[in-house]
Design a protein around this motif. Structure first.
Motif, PDB file in Angstrom:
ATOM      1  N   ASP A 140       4.584  -9.125 -13.614  1.00  0.00           N
ATOM      2  CA  ASP A 140       5.507  -9.482 -12.537  1.00  0.00           C
ATOM      3  C   ASP A 140       4.749 -10.413 -11.597  1.00  0.00           C
ATOM      4  O   ASP A 140       3.906  -9.963 -10.806  1.00  0.00           O
ATOM      5  CB  ASP A 140       5.959  -8.226 -11.793  1.00  0.00           C
ATOM      6  CG  ASP A 140       6.899  -8.542 -10.637  1.00  0.00           C
ATOM      7  OD1 ASP A 140       7.183  -9.738 -10.406  1.00  0.00           O
ATOM      8  OD2 ASP A 140       7.333  -7.601  -9.950  1.00  0.00           O
ATOM      9  N   PRO A 141       4.986 -11.714 -11.673  1.00  0.00           N
ATOM     10  CA  PRO A 141       4.190 -12.639 -10.850  1.00  0.00           C
ATOM     11  C   PRO A 141       4.432 -12.478  -9.350  1.00  0.00           C
ATOM     12  O   PRO A 141       3.635 -13.001  -8.549  1.00  0.00           O
ATOM     13  CB  PRO A 141       4.629 -14.018 -11.341  1.00  0.00           C
ATOM     14  CG  PRO A 141       5.955 -13.812 -11.969  1.00  0.00           C
ATOM     15  CD  PRO A 141       5.958 -12.424 -12.521  1.00  0.00           C
ATOM     16  N   SER A 142       5.481 -11.777  -8.976  1.00  0.00           N
ATOM     17  CA  SER A 142       5.732 -11.552  -7.554  1.00  0.00           C
ATOM     18  C   SER A 142       5.163 -10.224  -7.069  1.00  0.00           C
ATOM     19  O   SER A 142       5.242  -9.905  -5.884  1.00  0.00           O
ATOM     20  CB  SER A 142       7.238 -11.591  -7.260  1.00  0.00           C
ATOM     21  OG  SER A 142       7.900 -10.509  -7.901  1.00  0.00           O
ATOM     22  N   GLY A 143       4.570  -9.433  -7.982  1.00  0.00           N
ATOM     23  CA  GLY A 143       4.019  -8.136  -7.626  1.00  0.00           C
ATOM     24  C   GLY A 143       2.589  -8.233  -7.109  1.00  0.00           C
ATOM     25  O   GLY A 143       1.999  -9.316  -7.048  1.00  0.00           O
ATOM     26  N   THR A 144       2.028  -7.090  -6.762  1.00  0.00           N
ATOM     27  CA  THR A 144       0.669  -7.084  -6.191  1.00  0.00           C
ATOM     28  C   THR A 144      -0.203  -5.970  -6.750  1.00  0.00           C
ATOM     29  O   THR A 144      -1.352  -5.833  -6.323  1.00  0.00           O
ATOM     30  CB  THR A 144       0.739  -6.924  -4.663  1.00  0.00           C
ATOM     31  OG1 THR A 144       1.438  -5.711  -4.338  1.00  0.00           O
ATOM     32  CG2 THR A 144       1.425  -8.116  -4.015  1.00  0.00           C
ATOM     33  N   ASN A 145       0.287  -5.172  -7.700  1.00  0.00           N
ATOM     34  CA  ASN A 145      -0.516  -4.045  -8.165  1.00  0.00           C
ATOM     35  C   ASN A 145      -1.401  -4.392  -9.354  1.00  0.00           C
ATOM     36  O   ASN A 145      -1.946  -3.508 -10.021  1.00  0.00           O
ATOM     37  CB  ASN A 145       0.372  -2.850  -8.514  1.00  0.00           C
ATOM     38  CG  ASN A 145       1.266  -3.115  -9.716  1.00  0.00           C
ATOM     39  OD1 ASN A 145       1.587  -4.268 -10.017  1.00  0.00           O
ATOM     40  ND2 ASN A 145       1.675  -2.046 -10.390  1.00  0.00           N
ATOM     41  N   GLY A 146      -1.540  -5.693  -9.669  1.00  0.00           N
ATOM     42  CA  GLY A 146      -2.466  -6.107 -10.715  1.00  0.00           C
ATOM     43  C   GLY A 146      -3.902  -6.002 -10.243  1.00  0.00           C
ATOM     44  O   GLY A 146      -4.176  -5.706  -9.072  1.00  0.00           O
TER      45      GLY A 146
END
Length: 699
Positions: free
Chosen positions: A264-270
């Motif tokens: 998910d390029p809009s996520g932050t949990n990577g």
């Protein structure tokens, strides 16, 4: 099902058990499997259909980031994809591996530079080695018209190897970085990019090939769907995922190489906070496993696409190592088996030249085997450690409106030689045993004036570097790096489609209608033309021993021959044949279609030319490297409908048997533009009835 892995204790126990096997039991073990010399015996069959190509544009020349050491990189440019912006502007986009992203104007299709990725990341940007290095791909967010967001991949070397760290586990001896970047345009409608960019993910690869491949969004996902806005990333094995320190990477769920990732390029949990890991990914939450992984076990996951307006399935074109170019359906958690499997065959590290049968207990591993595949069929003197020159170029299932003959067909091709193929989506089914594969059909190509061509002709080079793209309506385009040209498929055309009239000859079964080589061997009775006695070899060029030429009616230029034929030689005998003659000028100048029960020897079961010398095989179905041709045309003693179409202007020849829409043989030859029709055999007996010839009288 995931591949089982062995821990050290399990290996120790296994070795101990093997040592304990009594000699008698060991002697009863099965002999080692023999290598498979022809993994996929069935070759692509003639489709009897061609694509009409119209030139759309030729992109500007470009150069690699440094002088290349591989001549295959010396192209006009390295355009490798085409798509349409998701903003209803009608603009097409084309990335060039050497660094630039081009937009093509909606009306004129004139190319202009939208963004120079290479210049942005210079001097670390790298495109000088490896067929896929450089600016690899671009994917526009479904909401690009509003948010101006799109994503690119590129390769870096130089100082980046010292100053930057990959976000996910890198391969030992990393020599190249693959970088995923997000761009945000200030004005999505502008013709030149102005805006910002940020790095999303960085990968480390040891080899210069099989880096980052395609990235894309699922076009079937709408707002509110779990897959909407999720970015799929095809990650290669780095070029050596089967040997050395990287051996096993495609099967190792702790590393990204040899996988398709979904983020998910809009996520932050990577891992770096610059992207997200979707909660519905198949391996999320498993210890020691990358949650980003969607599917795995891949060597070079070159191109993927979703079937739109149809089955909605995700298809992947996968480039093989030894022999197999394959198409797979991809579902969450799938394992294609590399490097323990190549296609539906066993791959062994200790044999760099062959593939082997699957083990008897193979189904327990749950590998995802090809829906369709073709093999390399290398020549006998091929160096098995070198590139044989075949690689699949993935396409998509055509669901457009303008080309009804292509609907429901998965279109693809071969990158190197530019051959064009399709397989029916409805016949592409999963088979856990790996045996049930859809038939592949080979398409022809034509200019808009109807001239038959090959993609090598169109590209002006034996190495085409073919790619397939489409616009928003699903209409197909072909691209070649060789000359940097883009063609649109504007129509389809049947092979050997030409006017065969106005003359018509029928009811020709009397002795007065025919001129046999040896009249005593023939009978004309009960509406049949009967070769009652086998022919004998005659002086002169090697050619059919016995035949009769139709005297009734004119000599024909373009012609369609329809008849029923029967082989009277007993089925128990080998090398049975009858022939249909056309373009006959004299006893040493004519064509003939050879209908036989044997497709394993050069003079049987194909289309041949006698031109003052020994007959020469001219059909496209003969595979000289494997000494095999099209499937046997006649295998019994029954009557068979035969149709031969000869288009004198183009040289196209097609032979159909038993009313099949697709021809069994095709050829392209303009040596003899006209002549008479005939029937016969080499040294067998047979008969003909219900003959009709329609054609254009020769001038």
């Amino acid at each position: 099902m995931r591949k089982l892995r062995w821990c050290p204790l399990a290996i120790t126990a296994l070795l101990a058990s093997l040592v304990a096997v009594p000699p008698a039991a060991s002697a009863q073990q099965a002999a080692p499997a023999a290598p498979i010399l022809d993994p996929i015996p069935e070759d692509p069959a003639p489709a009897g259909l061609g694509l009409v190509l119209e030139k759309v544009a030729q992109l500007p020349e470009s150069e690699t980031s440094a002088p290349p050491t591989d001549d295959r990189l010396k192209r006009r440019n390295r355009i490798n994809h085409l798509g349409e912006l998701p903003d209803r502007s009608g603009r097409l986009y084309v990335p060039d591996l050497n660094g630039k992203l081009y937009f093509l104007d909606k009306k004129t299709r004139t190319p202009s530079t939208y963004l120079d990725v290479g210049a942005t990341f210079a001097p670390d940007f790298y495109s000088a080695a490896g067929l896929g290095q450089g600016f690899g791909f671009v994917a526009f967010h479904p909401d690009f018209a509003k948010n101006g967001t799109f994503y690119t991949t590129h390769v870096e070397r130089g100082d980046a190897l010292e100053t930057e760290e990959p976000d996910l586990p890198e391969q030992p001896n990393t020599g190249y970085h693959g970088v995923l970047t997000e761009w945000t345009a200030d004005d999505p409608s502008a013709g030149t990019f102005h805006g910002t960019h940020r790095e999303v993910l960085r990968f480390g690869f040891s080899g210069r090939i099989h880096n980052l491949q395609q990235i894309d969004f699922n076009p079937n996902a709408g707002r509110g769907d779990a897959d909407y806005g999720m970015l799929y990333i095809a990650v290669g094995d780095g070029g050596n995922g089967n040997v050395g320190a990287n051996g096993g990477d495609p099967q190792n769920l702790a590393v990204p190489q040899g996988k398709i990732l979904r983020i998910d390029p809009s996520g932050t949990n990577g891992v770096n906070g610059e992207y997200g890991v979707p909660a519905d990914n198949p391996f999320v939450g498993e210890d020691g496993v990358l949650g980003e992984i969607y599917a795995y076990g891949m060597r070079d996951p070159h191109r993927f696409s979703w079937d739109t307006r149809g089955s909605k399935r995700l298809f992947l074109a996968h480039i093989g190592e030894h022999e197999i170019e394959s198409i797979h359906e991809i579902e969450p958690g799938d394992n294609l088996g590399w490097s323990e499997r190549e296609g539906a065959f066993t791959f062994r590290e200790d044999d760099r030249c062959h593939l082997y049968p699957l083990p008897e207990d193979d189904e327990k591993y749950g590998y995802n085997y090809p829906l369709a595949a073709y093999d390399h069929d290398p020549p006998a003197d091929w160096n098995c450690r070198s590139d044989v020159g075949k690689a699949i170029s993935g396409g998509y299932v055509y669901r457009g409106a303008k080309l009804p003959a292509l609907r429901g067909k998965y279109l693809f091709g071969d990158i190197v030689n530019g051959r064009l193929f399709y397989t029916e989506e409805s016949q592409m089914r999963r088979d856990p045993a790996g045996r049930d594969r859809a038939q592949i059909y080979e398409l022809s190509a034509y200019t808009t004036s109807g001239e038959p061509v090959t993609m090598q002709d169109m590209a002006g080079d034996e190495r085409v570097d073919l790619r397939i793209g489409s616009d928003a309506k699903g209409e197909p385009y072909l691209l070649s790096k060789a000359n940097g040209t883009i063609w649109k498929v504007v129509d389809t055309r049947e092979f050997a489609e030409c006017r065969t009239g106005p003359a018509r000859v029928g009811h020709a079964t009397g002795a007065r209608d025919w001129s046999p080589v040896t009249p005593d061997k023939w009978r004309f009775e009960h509406g049949q033309v009967v070769l009652a006695e086998a022919g004998e070899a005659r002086p002169g060029p090697r050619r059919p021993f016995e035949y009769a030429v139709l005297k009734k009616g004119p000599a024909f230029a373009s012609a369609q021959i329809d008849a029923e034929v029967r082989l009277d030689t007993p089925v128990s005998e080998s090398n049975r044949d009858v022939i249909v003659v056309f373009g006959y000028r004299d006893d040493t100048h004519f064509y003939y279609a050879h209908l036989s029960s044997d497709n394993t020897i050069y003079p049987h079961n194909g289309i041949f030319l006698v031109n003052g010398a020994d007959r020469v095989r001219i059909d496209r179905q003969w595979n000289a490297n494997r000494s095999k041709g099209a499937p046997p045309a006649v295998t019994d003693a029954g009557w068979h409908d035969v149709r031969v179409r000869h288009c004198a202007g183009t040289g196209e020849i097609a032979v159909h048997v038993d009313g099949a829409d697709r021809p069994v043989f095709t050829a392209l030859d303009t040596t003899l533009g006209s002549g008479r029709v005939g029937f016969g055999s080499f040294d067998n007996i047979g008969r003909l009835r219900d003959l009709t010839v329609r054609g254009t009288p020769a001038r």
